[in-house]
Design an enzyme around this catalytic site. Structure first.
Site, mmCIF file in Angstrom:
data_model
loop_
_atom_site.group_PDB
_atom_site.id
_atom_site.type_symbol
_atom_site.label_atom_id
_atom_site.label_comp_id
_atom_site.label_asym_id
_atom_site.label_seq_id
_atom_site.Cartn_x
_atom_site.Cartn_y
_atom_site.Cartn_z
ATOM 1 N N GLU A 61 0.825 -1.211 0.000
ATOM 2 C CA GLU A 61 0.000 0.000 0.000
ATOM 3 C C GLU A 61 0.859 1.261 0.000
ATOM 4 O O GLU A 61 0.537 2.247 -0.678
ATOM 5 C CB GLU A 61 -0.947 0.000 1.203
ATOM 6 C CG GLU A 61 -1.953 -1.144 1.232
ATOM 7 C CD GLU A 61 -3.034 -1.008 0.164
ATOM 8 O OE1 GLU A 61 -3.047 0.010 -0.562
ATOM 9 O OE2 GLU A 61 -3.868 -1.925 0.052
ATOM 10 N N ASP B 20 -4.323 -9.807 -8.514
ATOM 11 C CA ASP B 20 -4.743 -8.895 -9.568
ATOM 12 C C ASP B 20 -3.627 -8.056 -10.191
ATOM 13 O O ASP B 20 -3.327 -8.168 -11.385
ATOM 14 C CB ASP B 20 -5.875 -7.987 -9.052
ATOM 15 C CG ASP B 20 -5.572 -7.344 -7.696
ATOM 16 O OD1 ASP B 20 -4.480 -7.563 -7.161
ATOM 17 O OD2 ASP B 20 -6.440 -6.620 -7.186
#
Length: 925
Positions: free
Chosen positions: A143, A290
């Protein structure tokens, strides 16, 4: 379809003009080549929607600045900032927060795109003066990379652009880039592992080593977490001239590539950062994986390294082979890629149609996007997870931007105003359901409309970028976005980074300087006549998908005049081998879609029905079929076992079999059913058995196809069989690559069937047929689970061990035997090779089977086959007997030796898949 992306012909840096051309080919605007059906949105409507996007952004951004800054995020329900440690912990979600004004950094380049350059300059000054990066706090490496490092790099690229234009940011001296390098250096300690994969978390002040870090003990990370570093780290290296960042990101990608499952070419979801072992072996395109796939393709676009494209293409082929079942994208097991890993999808996979546009594979992108759009319209937002029949699985929706991202890319690729309407739907739902006085609140439950006190930074970083670009005209955008690539957080990195000289410390596929002319890229442009063979191409793809998802409540039946027309076909009466029923389906606009695992899916095209009345009948038929399938799925039974107990197997070989919903329930039988197997004649079992004298008292072998399972059972039962085994006629099918399914009845009462009937896939069936061919008499035990050899032989002297010290034997455990669930080296047998136990008599040639439509003709649901979604098996351990038999003649010893070699050959390939299956069972537990 060949895609837009092909390997570059040069092996070196590409001039910026060619880079610009290449990326334009990645996102083609085919307005001139595509005639759009339907009303185009007017320029004025687009302008109003664009202005609405800006107003919504202002509402969110200003409330963050007024009520939350310098906190990381806004809490829109309570109008205050979220400061980590002052609010109740939310677990891993809070790892994105590092007390570094996350939302402001993540929003920098959005301000420039939306023409808020004055606000951008103010924001940059705030970041430089207020933000500290040396906080003693543990953050997510992933992140922090995509949001903070990516946000600073995106802000830097915008600042440089504005400065070069000579109007704003003239004071700027790469301050954001210096901060970005500081962040990169603070993330680097996480890469200090033997594999090169980063730790999932790092302490911004202390790194990962030492007790003060409060981290560094983790052993696992997600594939996306380790594989989504290359864009930001490579850009940082190219900007600063320091190769260390790109080197580490490439090493992590190289390691993930080496650890892919070599047969399926898929990667798992979670990996051990030290050993490289897959911890979770499920594979999909959503959460956990992903952006790994996304960054392989985008790294090629940004850096020009053919290796990234080659790897992406290999992965993509496997995704389309195993995971993609248009319009669905279903997770599978990497060792058994035809075995579904779950029956639901998560919302993060909504980015994938956009990635397919970059790849150039438009048709599946349209199909999946349409499915997602219909789910969105059904629930107002994409639920965090939803089932294959499009019901809510996880009800949250944290205002994710992935669906808007794919909508934008599809509009760029097709120019179809349909996607502008999809964008309008997103805007309307955000304003209607998520807007609150202090911003936009995440949905706690899309079914009830309840809110969560949360507005993630990605909402400002991504959502408003894609929506603005969707509705904006060229003159509305302050720079050419096709000169940039979007990171996974939608930050802008300039394609010109490919031309930045790189140090020799970075290993690249670069051999010489080659100046390219424009013609070198001509071949990557799609042939629009092949891409869109029909002007209504996108619409024709979407309409069947819409009918699958949008299953409205039953409406009153249309009036039928007495004596006119035939009564509608009911789902419980449907038989796929009935030509009249197939014709009725056609008239109702219902078609069959063949899935890769042998099942079929029913789809109704209302516009293809012969009349409105027939279309209504089709709607009712589909609803009945869904209810019937749901009822059958609730009645699913666990797999059964077929254990070969005769010489030379003696209970060591166990084949996993599918159960029947009728006949003897083996789970209620203490001893199971034991007998010798005999091939029935006819082999299909669809008419009276002609070799009843050999079938009587035996277990009949019959082939799948041509009639219902229950009909086969009745015929062999009439012939005196004590049980039946149905062998799949689909050559190559195996329980190691396909989920088992249970055999359903024929819609009538099956109380008259009293024998057990089990199902074997083709490869497992061939094990039995080959044993029968070689040993003439083969005895098996049909039971609910494999039995201990001592129980099978009931105290008799156990036969000697067939494979001393075999790799397929393990320590003795009570009640456990070796289970063979995978393929062997046997060649498929034709019907002429089959042998009965009494005489060498070939079975008749099998007829052409109507089973191509899956299990539907034998009682399984045509819309959703009645199969077992989990490969549940008995425990897999072996009992090894050590007793030696008395001395035997040399001929017998020779025969035993040959048989032993045969069994060794039969078992040789089982161990690897068996271990993988055991690991899969542990993963599921």
């Amino acid at each position: 379809m060949s895609g837009f992306v092909g390997p570059r012909k040069n092996k070196t840096s590409v001039p910026s003009l060619q880079l610009k051309m290449l990326y334009k080919l990645m996102i083609p605007t085919l307005l001139g080549a595509l005639c759009i059906h339907g009303e185009a949105m007017t320029r004025e409507e687009k302008r109003k929607l664009k202005d609405q996007v800006v107003e919504m952004f202002d509402h969110a951004y200003q409330n963050y600045m007024d009520h939350a800054y310098p906190a990381d995020e806004l809490m829109p329900l309570t109008c205050r900032g979220r400061v980590r440690g002052l609010e109740p912990s939310r677990g891993d979600v809070d790892d994105a927060l590092g007390k570094f004004s996350l939302t402001l950094i993540d929003t920098l380049d959005t301000l420039v795109l939306l023409n808020k350059t004055t606000e951008f300059e103010v924001a940059v000054r705030k970041v430089l003066s207020d933000v500290r990066l040396d906080n003693d706090i543990v953050v997510s490496v992933f992140e922090t990379n995509i949001r903070v490092l990516g946000g600073l790099l995106g802000g830097h690229s915008m600042a440089v652009m504005l400065k070069e234009e000579g109007h704003l940011m003239q004071w700027y001296q790469d301050e954001l880039l210096h901060m970005a390098k500081d962040v990169g250096l603070r993330l680097l300690p996480a890469f200090n592992t033997s594999s090169g994969l980063p730790y999932p978390r790092v302490n911004l002040k202390y790194g990962v080593r030492g007790p003060e870090t409060r981290t560094g003990t983790e052993t696992d990370t997600c594939t996306a977490c380790a594989g989504t570093m290359i864009l930001e780290f490579a850009a940082l290296s190219r900007y600063t001239g320091d190769p260390v960042f790109e080197v580490h990101a490439r090493k992590a990608l190289d390691f993930l590539w080496e650890k892919r499952q070599r047969n399926s070419n898929l990667v798992g979801t979670t990996i051990n950062i030290h050993s490289g072992e897959w911890v979770r072996r499920d594979s999909g395109v959503g959460a956990g994986i992903d952006s790994y796939y996304e960054y392989l393709l985008k790294a090629y676009i940004l850096l020009g390294d053919d290796q990234f494209l080659q790897r992406f293409n290999i992965h993509y082929a496997s995704i389309m082979k195993y995971i993609s079942q248009p319009p669905l994208l279903l997770d599978v097991h990497i060792h058994k890629p035809l075995l579904p890993a779950r029956t639901w999808m998560d919302s993060l996979l909504a980015f994938f149609p956009g990635l397919q546009v970059l790849k150039g594979d438009i048709r599946p992108a349209i199909e999946t996007h349409e499915m997602l759009y219909q789910v969105t319209k059904k629930h107002n937002f994409l639920p965090e997870a939803f089932t294959t029949d499009f019901r809510v699985h996880w009800a949250q929706h944290p205002l994710r931007p992935e669906f808007a991202e794919s909508t934008y890319f599809l509009y760029k690729a097709t120019g179809d105003p349909y996607y502008l309407e999809a964008g309008r739907t997103i805007l309307d739902n955000l304003n209607r359901y998520a807007r609150v006085p202090c911003g936009f609140a995440a949905m706690k439950d899309v079914r009830t409309g309840s809110h969560e006190d949360r507005m993630d930074s990605f909402f400002l970083a991504e959502m408003f970028k894609y929506l603005f670009l969707l509705f904006a005209d060229v003159e509305d955008v302050p720079f050419d976005v096709e000169n940039y690539i979007f990171t996974t957080e939608a930050h802008f990195l300039p394609l010109s980074l490919s031309t930045v000289p790189h140090t020799s410390a970075i290993t690249l596929n670069i051999t010489s300087e080659v100046e390219l002319d424009d013609s070198n890229f001509d071949w990557t442009c799609p042939n629009t006549r092949l891409l869109f063979p029909d002007p209504a191409f996108p619409r024709n793809i979407r309409e069947p998908i819409r009918s699958v998802v949008d299953k409205s409540c039953p409406r009153p039946a249309p009036y039928r005049e007495p004596g006119i027309g035939r009564p509608p076909l009911r789902a419980q009466d449907f038989m796929a081998n009935n030509p009249e029923h197939l014709e009725l389906l056609r008239r109702m606009g219902v078609s069959l879609i063949h899935l890769k695992d042998g099942r079929v899916q029913l789809v109704q095209h209302a516009t293809q029905a012969v009349s409105a009345v027939a279309a209504e009948d089709g709607v009712r038929f589909m609803q009945e079929m869904m209810e019937l399938s749901s009822q059958q799925q609730k009645e699913q039974l666990p797999p059964r076992a077929i254990q070969i107990v005769s010489h030379p197997f003696f209970g060591r070989v166990v084949l996993t079999a599918g159960p029947a919903q009728f006949g003897t329930d083996l789970s209620k039988s203490v001893t199971g059913v034991r007998g010798f197997v005999t091939v029935a004649e006819p082999y299909s079992g669809c008419s009276e058995i002609t070799n009843a004298e050999y079938i009587q008292g035996h277990i009949a072998l019959i082939q799948r196809g041509q009639c219902m399972f229950a009909e086969k059972a009745r015929h062999i039962q009439k012939a005196g069989a004590i049980g039946g085994i149905v062998i799949d006629d689909n050559e190559g099918s195996s329980s190691d690559t396909a989920p088992l399914f249970q055999m359903a009845g024929d819609g009538r009462s099956t109380d008259d069937v009293t024998l057990p009937l089990l199902f074997l896939f083709h490869k497992e069936g061939n094990i039995l047929l080959e044993a029968l061919k070689e040993y003439r008499e083969v005895e098996v035990l049909l039971s609910d689970k494999a039995r201990d050899r001592a129980a099978i032989f009931k105290g008799k002297t156990l036969p000697g061990s067939l494979i001393e010290d075999s790799v397929d034997t393990q320590e003795t455990q009570e009640g456990c035997v070796t289970e063979a669930t995978t393929a062997t080296s046997f060649e498929p047998l034709g019907p002429s090779d089959l042998t009965t136990t009494e005489q060498d008599k070939p079975a008749p040639q099998d007829g052409t089977s109507l089973e191509e439509v899956g299990g539907a003709d034998e009682g399984t649901s045509p819309a959703h086959s009645v199969d077992l979604s989990e490969d549940l098996t008995t425990e897999s351990h072996s009992t090894q007997a050590s007793e030696e038999t008395e001395s035997e003649p040399k001929e017998v010893v020779k025969e035993r030796t040959e048989n032993r070699r045969s069994v060794e050959s039969l078992l040789a390939d089982w161990q690897e898949d068996l271990e993988a299956f055991q690991q899969m069972e542990r993963d599921e537990l």
